[in-house]
Design an enzyme around this catalytic site. Structure first.
Site, short mmCIF file in Angstrom:
data_model
loop_
_atom_site.label_atom_id
_atom_site.label_comp_id
_atom_site.label_asym_id
_atom_site.label_seq_id
_atom_site.Cartn_x
_atom_site.Cartn_y
_atom_site.Cartn_z
N CYS A 299 18.08 17.05 -2.38
CA CYS A 299 17.73 15.63 -2.42
C CYS A 299 18.72 14.81 -1.60
O CYS A 299 18.33 13.89 -0.87
CB CYS A 299 17.70 15.15 -3.86
SG CYS A 299 17.05 13.48 -4.07
N CYS B 252 17.86 14.07 -12.45
CA CYS B 252 16.95 12.97 -12.79
C CYS B 252 15.60 13.49 -13.29
O CYS B 252 14.96 12.83 -14.12
CB CYS B 252 16.75 12.06 -11.58
SG CYS B 252 15.96 12.85 -10.15
#
Length: 357
Positions: free
Chosen positions: A94, A193
């Site tokens: 990410c 997350c």
């Protein structure tokens, strides 16, 4: 005046990073990447707080819709990895594919900024002899996030700032309180997350992967029990196997073809070496010969002595000084020289030890 775009999650760390740069005289602008699809996802609360922080400082605030990129580069990547029997590391992926690279492009192209900054706990140092930007561990070793930043290229590192690298977490919170930032008392978020939004990593995976019951077997193929789906298991796992045995058993392999989870004793879970792919050399150029380093194979694991042997095709072979447990395909192996991050890559193959441990 140097213009810096600060990535804001709505948490205390990124808020303080922005406030420190603003106080140092930079022309600060805030930016949030909108990552999650669907109403009421994690980004909504974060965007409210990020916008509030920018309003407090009197600086511009921007939101960039990155939901499609996040879905393809992270959600699909993680799901496909677990279906293939590996344990992907979404955070480093990410950082490179969704956050730092795209944010830097947007900041320079659309906002005419000179640099970007984030609230990561890491430090940078310029090496005048090599011309490289070196990545160093944060002063607060408990919060150090360099493990997740190993895949950032030099083109990004040369245009990024980490204002929190010299601070401890308590110092960050103290600064937030002194400046009256609305995020000063905001609770710590989870590192992952996907797990935070869905309640757990298992809940996230169950949303995308159909659970298929299969066999738990030992190394000889003897059936010891049943599993609820290979995506519920990871290498080195001991708890939750549901097997009564005379000695502790660990997951030592996951076979997606036969839909099997293979378990063994602690010795069977030890690896003497591994190979890594997609290697990124960070603080040094790829060496021509093997080097001695300290390698970290999980975010919270301690670095251990090793030999790193560079291979062709952005690969490397890592020989551990002592056999290591739970070396997991899909996770990152990141090697250091003291505080300096030398390089890293994704574990794709392990070699089990034949020596007693």
């Amino acid at each position: 005046m140097e213009r810096v775009v600060v990535g804001l999650s709505g948490g205390v760390d990124s808020s303080v990073a922005a406030a420190l740069l603003h106080r140092q005289g930079y022309a600060v602008e805030g930016l949030t990447l909108w990552l999650m699809k669907g109403k009421g996802q994690c980004c909504s609360e974060g965007m409210v707080d990020a916008a509030g922080i920018c309003e407090q400082m009197g600086v511009p605030y921007h939101v960039v819709d990155s939901r499609d990129r996040f879905q393809e580069a992270i959600v699909d990547y993680v799901v496909q990895g677990y279906e293939a029997g590996i344990t992907p590391l979404p955070c480093s992926q990410c950082n490179r594919a969704v956050k730092f690279g795209p944010m830097l492009d947007y900041a320079k192209t659309e906002l005419k900024a000179d640099a970007i900054a984030t609230g990561h706990y890491a430090r940078l140092r310029q090496n005048p002899e090599t011309g490289r930007t070196e990545l160093l561990r944060a002063v607060d070793r408990n919060k150090d996030q360099t493990y997740f930043l190993y895949d950032l290229p030099q083109s990004v590192l040369q245009s990024v700032k980490f204002p929190l690298g010299e601070l401890t977490k308590p110092e960050t919170r103290q600064i937030a309180a002194e400046l009256g930032l609305r995020t000063a008392e905001k609770p710590e978020s989870q590192d992952l997350c996907l797990a935070e939004v869905h309640g757990s990593m298992r809940a996230f995976l169950d949303r995308y992967i159909e659970s298929r019951e299969g066999e738990i077997v030992d190394q000889s193929g003897r059936v010891l029990g049943k599993h609820t789906g290979i995506h519920h298991y990871t290498i080195g796992q001991r708890k939750g196997l549901g097997i009564a045995h005379s000695e502790p058993l660990y997951v030592i392999a996951i076979d997606p073809i036969q839909n099997r989870v293979v378990v063994g004793d602690r010795h069977s879970a030890a690896q003497s070496e591994c190979t890594v792919s997609r290697v990124n050399w960070v603080s040094i150029a790829q060496p021509d010969a093997p080097i001695q380093a300290a390698v970290q194979v999980r975010y919270r694991s301690a670095p251990v002595p090793c030999t790193v042997i560079p291979l062709a095709g952005d690969r490397a072979r890592i020989l551990f000084a002592d056999p290591q447990f739970s070396i997991t395909p899909g996770q990152a192996a990141v090697w250091y020289d003291g505080d300096r991050l030398l390089g890293g890559g994704l574990i794709d193959r392990v070699e089990r030890t034949t020596e007693p441990v």
